[in-house]
Design a protein around this motif. Sequence first.
Motif, PDB file in Angstrom:
ATOM      1  N   HIS A 221       0.852  -1.191   0.000  1.00 51.15           N
ATOM      2  CA  HIS A 221       0.000   0.000   0.000  1.00 51.15           C
ATOM      3  C   HIS A 221       0.887   1.241   0.000  1.00 51.15           C
ATOM      4  CE1 HIS A 221      -3.511  -2.501   0.626  1.00 51.15           C
ATOM      5  NE2 HIS A 221      -2.908  -3.083   1.662  1.00 51.15           N
ATOM      6  N   LEU A 222       1.324   1.624  -1.182  1.00 52.43           N
ATOM      7  CA  LEU A 222       2.270   2.721  -1.331  1.00 52.43           C
ATOM      8  C   LEU A 222       1.562   4.065  -1.362  1.00 52.43           C
ATOM      9  CD1 LEU A 222       4.607   1.189  -4.078  1.00 52.43           C
ATOM     10  CD2 LEU A 222       4.749   0.933  -1.582  1.00 52.43           C
ATOM     11  N   SER A 223       2.258   5.083  -0.874  1.00 51.02           N
ATOM     12  CA  SER A 223       1.716   6.439  -0.970  1.00 51.02           C
ATOM     13  C   SER A 223       2.009   7.035  -2.337  1.00 51.02           C
ATOM     14  CB  SER A 223       2.321   7.325   0.134  1.00 51.02           C
ATOM     15  OG  SER A 223       3.731   7.399   0.014  1.00 51.02           O
ATOM     16  N   ARG A 224       2.967   6.447  -3.059  1.00 47.81           N
ATOM     17  CA  ARG A 224       3.238   6.884  -4.425  1.00 47.81           C
ATOM     18  C   ARG A 224       2.005   6.616  -5.280  1.00 47.81           C
ATOM     19  NH1 ARG A 224       8.635   7.509  -5.622  1.00 47.81           N
ATOM     20  NH2 ARG A 224       8.189   7.221  -7.841  1.00 47.81           N
ATOM     21  N   ILE A 225       1.845   7.411  -6.318  1.00 48.39           N
ATOM     22  CA  ILE A 225       0.695   7.257  -7.209  1.00 48.39           C
ATOM     23  C   ILE A 225       1.102   6.386  -8.395  1.00 48.39           C
ATOM     24  CG2 ILE A 225      -0.967   8.478  -8.678  1.00 48.39           C
ATOM     25  CD1 ILE A 225      -0.589  10.900  -6.797  1.00 48.39           C
ATOM     26  N   LEU A 226       0.413   5.278  -8.583  1.00 54.55           N
ATOM     27  CA  LEU A 226       0.757   4.320  -9.627  1.00 54.55           C
ATOM     28  C   LEU A 226       0.793   4.982 -10.999  1.00 54.55           C
ATOM     29  CD1 LEU A 226       1.266   1.494 -10.791  1.00 54.55           C
ATOM     30  CD2 LEU A 226      -1.213   1.117 -10.718  1.00 54.55           C
ATOM     31  N   GLU A 227      -0.224   5.765 -11.302  1.00 57.72           N
ATOM     32  CA  GLU A 227      -0.305   6.391 -12.637  1.00 57.72           C
ATOM     33  C   GLU A 227       0.908   7.277 -12.911  1.00 57.72           C
ATOM     34  OE1 GLU A 227      -2.737   6.222 -10.452  1.00 57.72           O
ATOM     35  OE2 GLU A 227      -4.091   4.838 -11.508  1.00 57.72           O
ATOM     36  N   GLU A 228       1.400   7.959 -11.886  1.00 52.94           N
ATOM     37  CA  GLU A 228       2.563   8.836 -12.071  1.00 52.94           C
ATOM     38  C   GLU A 228       3.832   8.006 -12.312  1.00 52.94           C
ATOM     39  OE1 GLU A 228       2.834  11.472  -8.766  1.00 52.94           O
ATOM     40  OE2 GLU A 228       1.062  12.645  -9.358  1.00 52.94           O
ATOM     41  N   ASP A 229       3.965   6.889 -11.590  1.00 58.35           N
ATOM     42  CA  ASP A 229       5.125   6.028 -11.806  1.00 58.35           C
ATOM     43  C   ASP A 229       5.118   5.437 -13.216  1.00 58.35           C
ATOM     44  OD1 ASP A 229       6.282   6.416  -9.336  1.00 58.35           O
ATOM     45  OD2 ASP A 229       5.347   4.667  -8.412  1.00 58.35           O
ATOM     46  N   LEU A 230       3.947   4.988 -13.645  1.00 62.62           N
ATOM     47  CA  LEU A 230       3.851   4.406 -14.989  1.00 62.62           C
ATOM     48  C   LEU A 230       4.092   5.463 -16.067  1.00 62.62           C
ATOM     49  CD1 LEU A 230       0.810   1.972 -14.608  1.00 62.62           C
ATOM     50  CD2 LEU A 230       3.261   1.486 -14.383  1.00 62.62           C
ATOM     51  N   MET A 231       3.590   6.667 -15.827  1.00 62.18           N
ATOM     52  CA  MET A 231       3.816   7.749 -16.783  1.00 62.18           C
ATOM     53  C   MET A 231       5.308   8.065 -16.890  1.00 62.18           C
ATOM     54  SD  MET A 231       2.375  11.670 -16.777  1.00 62.18           S
ATOM     55  CE  MET A 231       0.684  11.105 -16.592  1.00 62.18           C
ATOM     56  N   SER A 232       6.014   8.002 -15.752  1.00 66.16           N
ATOM     57  CA  SER A 232       7.454   8.293 -15.749  1.00 66.16           C
ATOM     58  C   SER A 232       8.216   7.292 -16.607  1.00 66.16           C
ATOM     59  CB  SER A 232       7.984   8.264 -14.312  1.00 66.16           C
ATOM     60  OG  SER A 232       7.360   9.268 -13.531  1.00 66.16           O
ATOM     61  N   ILE A 233       7.790   6.028 -16.574  1.00 67.10           N
ATOM     62  CA  ILE A 233       8.395   5.017 -17.428  1.00 67.10           C
ATOM     63  C   ILE A 233       7.942   5.184 -18.872  1.00 67.10           C
ATOM     64  CG2 ILE A 233       8.393   2.538 -17.975  1.00 67.10           C
ATOM     65  CD1 ILE A 233      10.253   3.080 -15.767  1.00 67.10           C
ATOM     66  N   ASP A 234       6.672   5.485 -19.060  1.00 61.27           N
ATOM     67  CA  ASP A 234       6.131   5.616 -20.428  1.00 61.27           C
ATOM     68  C   ASP A 234       6.749   6.777 -21.185  1.00 61.27           C
ATOM     69  OD1 ASP A 234       4.551   3.411 -20.057  1.00 61.27           O
ATOM     70  OD2 ASP A 234       2.763   4.535 -19.497  1.00 61.27           O
ATOM     71  N   VAL A 235       7.078   7.862 -20.459  1.00 60.76           N
ATOM     72  CA  VAL A 235       7.761   8.984 -21.110  1.00 60.76           C
ATOM     73  C   VAL A 235       9.080   8.525 -21.702  1.00 60.76           C
ATOM     74  CG1 VAL A 235       9.017  11.126 -20.631  1.00 60.76           C
ATOM     75  CG2 VAL A 235       6.695  10.846 -19.770  1.00 60.76           C
ATOM     76  N   LEU A 236       9.792   7.677 -20.955  1.00 60.89           N
ATOM     77  CA  LEU A 236      11.049   7.140 -21.461  1.00 60.89           C
ATOM     78  C   LEU A 236      10.810   6.196 -22.635  1.00 60.89           C
ATOM     79  CD1 LEU A 236      14.128   6.584 -21.270  1.00 60.89           C
ATOM     80  CD2 LEU A 236      13.586   4.836 -19.559  1.00 60.89           C
ATOM     81  N   LEU A 237       9.853   5.277 -22.486  1.00 61.30           N
ATOM     82  CA  LEU A 237       9.597   4.296 -23.538  1.00 61.30           C
ATOM     83  C   LEU A 237       9.117   4.956 -24.824  1.00 61.30           C
ATOM     84  CD1 LEU A 237       7.860   1.449 -21.476  1.00 61.30           C
ATOM     85  CD2 LEU A 237      10.230   1.555 -22.260  1.00 61.30           C
ATOM     86  N   SER A 238       8.441   6.078 -24.704  1.00 61.73           N
ATOM     87  CA  SER A 238       7.937   6.781 -25.895  1.00 61.73           C
ATOM     88  C   SER A 238       9.072   7.313 -26.764  1.00 61.73           C
ATOM     89  CB  SER A 238       7.016   7.929 -25.484  1.00 61.73           C
ATOM     90  OG  SER A 238       7.749   8.977 -24.847  1.00 61.73           O
ATOM     91  N   LEU A 239      10.247   7.495 -26.167  1.00 59.06           N
ATOM     92  CA  LEU A 239      11.400   7.991 -26.927  1.00 59.06           C
ATOM     93  C   LEU A 239      11.920   6.959 -27.914  1.00 59.06           C
ATOM     94  CD1 LEU A 239      13.288   9.729 -23.985  1.00 59.06           C
ATOM     95  CD2 LEU A 239      11.900  10.832 -25.741  1.00 59.06           C
ATOM     96  N   PHE A 240      11.513   5.706 -27.736  1.00 52.95           N
ATOM     97  CA  PHE A 240      11.970   4.621 -28.603  1.00 52.95           C
ATOM     98  C   PHE A 240      11.035   4.411 -29.785  1.00 52.95           C
ATOM     99  CE2 PHE A 240      13.892   3.868 -24.516  1.00 52.95           C
ATOM    100  CZ  PHE A 240      15.171   3.456 -24.811  1.00 52.95           C
ATOM    101  N   LEU A 241       9.868   5.077 -29.775  1.00 55.85           N
ATOM    102  CA  LEU A 241       8.886   4.866 -30.858  1.00 55.85           C
ATOM    103  C   LEU A 241       9.271   5.626 -32.121  1.00 55.85           C
ATOM    104  CD1 LEU A 241       5.637   5.137 -28.709  1.00 55.85           C
ATOM    105  CD2 LEU A 241       6.851   3.074 -29.452  1.00 55.85           C
TER     106      LEU A 241
END
Length: 241
Positions: A221-241
């Motif tokens: 039960h993390l206080s971090r927000i899942l959507e923000e963590d996933l967005m942080s990774i997705d921003v990186l992954l989008s650079l490969f498209l």
Amino acid sequence: IGIFLSGSLADGTSDEYSDIDFRVVIDDEHFQEVASQRLTLPKQWGDFLFNEYWPNTNYCISHYKSFFKVDVFYYREEDLVPSPWFNKGIKVILDKRAIISKVVTDSKNLSFIPTILEVEISISKGIAHAHEVYRRIMRGELIYARELLSGLRFRMIEAEDFIHDNTPESFTRFESRGSEKILEVINNSYQIADKEELLQSLFELSTTYRLQIQQLHSTYHLSRILEEDLMSIDVLLSLFL
């Protein structure tokens, strides 16, 4: 007043390349005297090569010509407190005051459960490593990028241990406890020579790490927000498209 072994020699998993994890408990009266000799005592134990040590610590790691290594830790009685590490295998050699047996008994119900803060720090560091690897690759700092890639691997291994309640041993013996998919991705990430291969390894590691982040959020039960963590990774992954 106490001597015990830990590690592979104690739990029966040692091989010819195992070191000795040697633990010595000393009474307060003699502790300083003995601990002050931690660098000279190992020279009496065989064909000594060198000591590996840090100032102001209670241990010394000694290496010998036979390619043999012994880690010796010196403890006061008060230093021995219950810990899940005592459930990993202890071989008691001497226990004059039953100190070791008591701490082993008191450790029986303890397990390696990370705190919420530890999990959250791990995620933040993992994402940060992934971003920084990309920056360094694009700047042509490939040596540094390769080094930082190990930081991401470490956080993935740590996440795997958090998710599956494994003993947190970092890279040590990960082949025996990591899932097939994680092992495959991490092993493949070492086969890198140039910029394009580094980028491909970063993409594959980050894609797998994204799944681990989702699992960590569902497990704790993390206080971090899942959507923000996933967005942080997705921003990186989008650079490969």
